[in-house]
Design a protein around this motif. Structure first.
Motif, PDB file in Angstrom:
ATOM      1  N   PRO A  83     -21.350 -13.609  50.487  1.00 57.98           N
ATOM      2  CA  PRO A  83     -21.776 -13.385  48.928  1.00 57.98           C
ATOM      3  C   PRO A  83     -20.826 -12.612  48.133  1.00 57.98           C
ATOM      4  O   PRO A  83     -21.254 -12.586  46.687  1.00 57.98           O
ATOM      5  N   ASP A  84     -19.928 -11.788  48.426  1.00 62.55           N
ATOM      6  CA  ASP A  84     -19.139 -10.820  47.878  1.00 62.55           C
ATOM      7  C   ASP A  84     -17.696 -10.928  48.070  1.00 62.55           C
ATOM      8  O   ASP A  84     -17.294 -11.522  48.874  1.00 62.55           O
ATOM      9  N   GLU A  85     -17.218 -10.312  46.981  1.00 63.96           N
ATOM     10  CA  GLU A  85     -15.603 -10.244  46.970  1.00 63.96           C
ATOM     11  C   GLU A  85     -15.136 -11.634  46.860  1.00 63.96           C
ATOM     12  O   GLU A  85     -14.059 -12.049  47.371  1.00 63.96           O
ATOM     13  N   ASN A  86     -15.666 -12.467  46.101  1.00 63.98           N
ATOM     14  CA  ASN A  86     -15.121 -13.586  45.753  1.00 63.98           C
ATOM     15  C   ASN A  86     -14.486 -13.914  44.696  1.00 63.98           C
ATOM     16  O   ASN A  86     -14.426 -12.851  43.612  1.00 63.98           O
ATOM     17  N   TRP A  87     -13.540 -14.767  44.544  1.00 66.47           N
ATOM     18  CA  TRP A  87     -12.742 -15.189  43.472  1.00 66.47           C
ATOM     19  C   TRP A  87     -12.819 -16.774  43.084  1.00 66.47           C
ATOM     20  O   TRP A  87     -13.227 -17.574  44.110  1.00 66.47           O
ATOM     21  N   LEU A  88     -12.620 -16.972  41.847  1.00 70.15           N
ATOM     22  CA  LEU A  88     -12.588 -18.297  41.034  1.00 70.15           C
ATOM     23  C   LEU A  88     -11.291 -18.806  41.161  1.00 70.15           C
ATOM     24  O   LEU A  88     -10.472 -18.181  40.311  1.00 70.15           O
ATOM     25  N   CYS A  89     -10.983 -19.839  41.477  1.00 74.61           N
ATOM     26  CA  CYS A  89      -9.917 -20.415  41.602  1.00 74.61           C
ATOM     27  C   CYS A  89      -9.592 -21.061  39.987  1.00 74.61           C
ATOM     28  O   CYS A  89     -10.509 -21.836  39.795  1.00 74.61           O
ATOM     29  N   LEU A  90      -8.702 -20.651  39.370  1.00 76.73           N
ATOM     30  CA  LEU A  90      -8.639 -20.965  37.782  1.00 76.73           C
ATOM     31  C   LEU A  90      -7.982 -22.366  37.710  1.00 76.73           C
ATOM     32  O   LEU A  90      -7.709 -22.866  36.594  1.00 76.73           O
ATOM     33  N   CYS A  91      -7.491 -22.820  38.833  1.00 77.31           N
ATOM     34  CA  CYS A  91      -7.220 -24.295  38.753  1.00 77.31           C
ATOM     35  C   CYS A  91      -8.180 -25.270  39.068  1.00 77.31           C
ATOM     36  O   CYS A  91      -8.077 -26.426  38.488  1.00 77.31           O
ATOM     37  N   CYS A  92      -8.903 -25.295  40.092  1.00 75.18           N
ATOM     38  CA  CYS A  92      -9.755 -26.152  40.476  1.00 75.18           C
ATOM     39  C   CYS A  92     -11.311 -25.828  40.469  1.00 75.18           C
ATOM     40  O   CYS A  92     -12.156 -26.632  40.684  1.00 75.18           O
ATOM     41  N   LYS A  93     -11.661 -24.407  40.464  1.00 80.23           N
ATOM     42  CA  LYS A  93     -12.974 -23.929  39.846  1.00 80.23           C
ATOM     43  C   LYS A  93     -13.573 -23.846  41.371  1.00 80.23           C
ATOM     44  O   LYS A  93     -14.709 -23.331  41.510  1.00 80.23           O
ATOM     45  N   ASP A  94     -12.812 -23.653  42.333  1.00 80.84           N
ATOM     46  CA  ASP A  94     -13.625 -23.504  43.739  1.00 80.84           C
ATOM     47  C   ASP A  94     -13.740 -21.851  43.805  1.00 80.84           C
ATOM     48  O   ASP A  94     -13.086 -20.969  43.354  1.00 80.84           O
ATOM     49  N   VAL A  95     -14.701 -21.451  44.474  1.00 80.20           N
ATOM     50  CA  VAL A  95     -15.094 -20.222  44.698  1.00 80.20           C
ATOM     51  C   VAL A  95     -14.986 -19.955  46.236  1.00 80.20           C
ATOM     52  O   VAL A  95     -15.445 -20.314  46.868  1.00 80.20           O
ATOM     53  N   LEU A  96     -13.968 -18.726  46.428  1.00 79.68           N
ATOM     54  CA  LEU A  96     -13.666 -18.426  47.782  1.00 79.68           C
ATOM     55  C   LEU A  96     -13.374 -17.017  47.832  1.00 79.68           C
ATOM     56  O   LEU A  96     -13.258 -16.288  46.913  1.00 79.68           O
ATOM     57  N   CYS A  97     -13.515 -16.525  49.147  1.00 82.15           N
ATOM     58  CA  CYS A  97     -13.607 -15.099  49.345  1.00 82.15           C
ATOM     59  C   CYS A  97     -12.124 -14.378  49.383  1.00 82.15           C
ATOM     60  O   CYS A  97     -11.239 -15.210  49.469  1.00 82.15           O
ATOM     61  N   SER A  98     -12.176 -13.130  49.401  1.00 83.28           N
ATOM     62  CA  SER A  98     -10.914 -12.242  49.164  1.00 83.28           C
ATOM     63  C   SER A  98     -10.208 -12.350  50.446  1.00 83.28           C
ATOM     64  O   SER A  98     -10.796 -12.330  51.475  1.00 83.28           O
ATOM     65  N   ARG A  99      -9.032 -11.620  50.447  1.00 84.44           N
ATOM     66  CA  ARG A  99      -8.288 -11.264  51.397  1.00 84.44           C
ATOM     67  C   ARG A  99      -8.894 -10.162  52.471  1.00 84.44           C
ATOM     68  O   ARG A  99      -8.505  -9.875  53.765  1.00 84.44           O
ATOM     69  N   PHE A 100     -10.020  -9.561  51.688  1.00 84.91           N
ATOM     70  CA  PHE A 100     -10.589  -8.552  52.564  1.00 84.91           C
ATOM     71  C   PHE A 100     -11.730  -8.829  53.222  1.00 84.91           C
ATOM     72  O   PHE A 100     -12.555  -8.174  53.833  1.00 84.91           O
ATOM     73  N   VAL A 101     -12.186 -10.282  53.351  1.00 83.33           N
ATOM     74  CA  VAL A 101     -13.319 -11.027  53.975  1.00 83.33           C
ATOM     75  C   VAL A 101     -12.811 -11.688  54.719  1.00 83.33           C
ATOM     76  O   VAL A 101     -12.182 -11.278  55.847  1.00 83.33           O
ATOM     77  N   ASN A 102     -12.532 -13.157  54.519  1.00 80.14           N
ATOM     78  CA  ASN A 102     -12.013 -13.990  55.315  1.00 80.14           C
ATOM     79  C   ASN A 102     -10.845 -14.829  54.837  1.00 80.14           C
ATOM     80  O   ASN A 102     -10.344 -15.979  55.256  1.00 80.14           O
ATOM     81  N   LYS A 103     -10.283 -14.352  53.677  1.00 79.98           N
ATOM     82  CA  LYS A 103      -9.074 -14.828  53.311  1.00 79.98           C
ATOM     83  C   LYS A 103      -8.934 -16.264  52.676  1.00 79.98           C
ATOM     84  O   LYS A 103      -7.920 -17.012  52.502  1.00 79.98           O
ATOM     85  N   HIS A 104     -10.141 -16.598  52.233  1.00 72.33           N
ATOM     86  CA  HIS A 104     -10.295 -18.229  51.782  1.00 72.33           C
ATOM     87  C   HIS A 104      -9.353 -18.415  50.699  1.00 72.33           C
ATOM     88  O   HIS A 104      -8.828 -19.680  50.516  1.00 72.33           O
ATOM     89  N   MET A 105      -9.359 -17.515  49.821  1.00 68.24           N
ATOM     90  CA  MET A 105      -8.735 -18.005  48.390  1.00 68.24           C
ATOM     91  C   MET A 105      -7.152 -17.779  48.890  1.00 68.24           C
ATOM     92  O   MET A 105      -6.393 -18.746  48.166  1.00 68.24           O
ATOM     93  N   LEU A 106      -6.674 -16.800  49.704  1.00 72.91           N
ATOM     94  CA  LEU A 106      -5.231 -16.856  50.021  1.00 72.91           C
ATOM     95  C   LEU A 106      -4.914 -18.003  50.748  1.00 72.91           C
ATOM     96  O   LEU A 106      -3.965 -18.671  50.689  1.00 72.91           O
TER      97      LEU A 106
END
Length: 145
Positions: A65-88
């Motif tokens: 639920p926290d530290e999430n990022w919005l991809c500004l290319c496709c609008k996916d919401v994924l967690c930060s490198r400090f959680v599970n690194k899904h945006m990276l």
């Protein structure tokens, strides 16, 4: 632990003092980073950033639920490198390099390896404003440039 001896000549310490003052003025001492006012990757922005998921949207992959990022290319919401690194991982797999942090509404370009100033870069202002309204319930105060 031995302490360093100060230089005996005041003229030899002057350049060091000037460098320290410059670091303090630039914010380097506090970890503050100057956001870039231009980016060569803005063409990859989604064409519809007026309609974005809300800031409380969990990571699409792990549901964190926290530290999430919005991809500004496709609008996916994924967690930060400090959680599970899904945006990276998303960037590494898709090359979608622009993302907005729902924590502090900063914008990061993975390709530039830099923060972008969403209040100065005109293409980013609408998504910054939309995210701000969704998060705080009011329009953001924009600084004058």
């Amino acid at each position: 632990m031995a302490s360093k001896a100060a230089p005996s000549s005041s003229s030899s310490s002057a350049p060091l003092k000037e460098e320290e003052d410059l670091l303090l003025l630039s914010g380097a001492e506090s970890g503050w980073v100057e956001a870039r006012t231009r980016c060569d990757h803005l063409a990859s922005l989604s064409s519809d950033l007026a309609h974005i998921p809300t800031p409380d949207t969990p990571c699409y992959r792990c549901q964190h639920p926290d530290e999430n990022w919005l991809c500004l290319c496709c609008k996916d919401v994924l967690c930060s490198r400090f959680v599970n690194k899904h945006m990276l991982e998303h960037y590494q797999q898709s090359n979608h390099c622009l993302a907005l942090s729902y924590s502090d509404l900063s914008v990061w370009c993975f390709s530039c390896d830099a923060y972008l100033d969403a209040q100065v870069i005109l293409q980013l202002r609408p998504v910054y404003e939309t995210a701000y309204i969704l998060k705080f319930g009011e329009a953001p105060p924009f600084r004058t440039v």
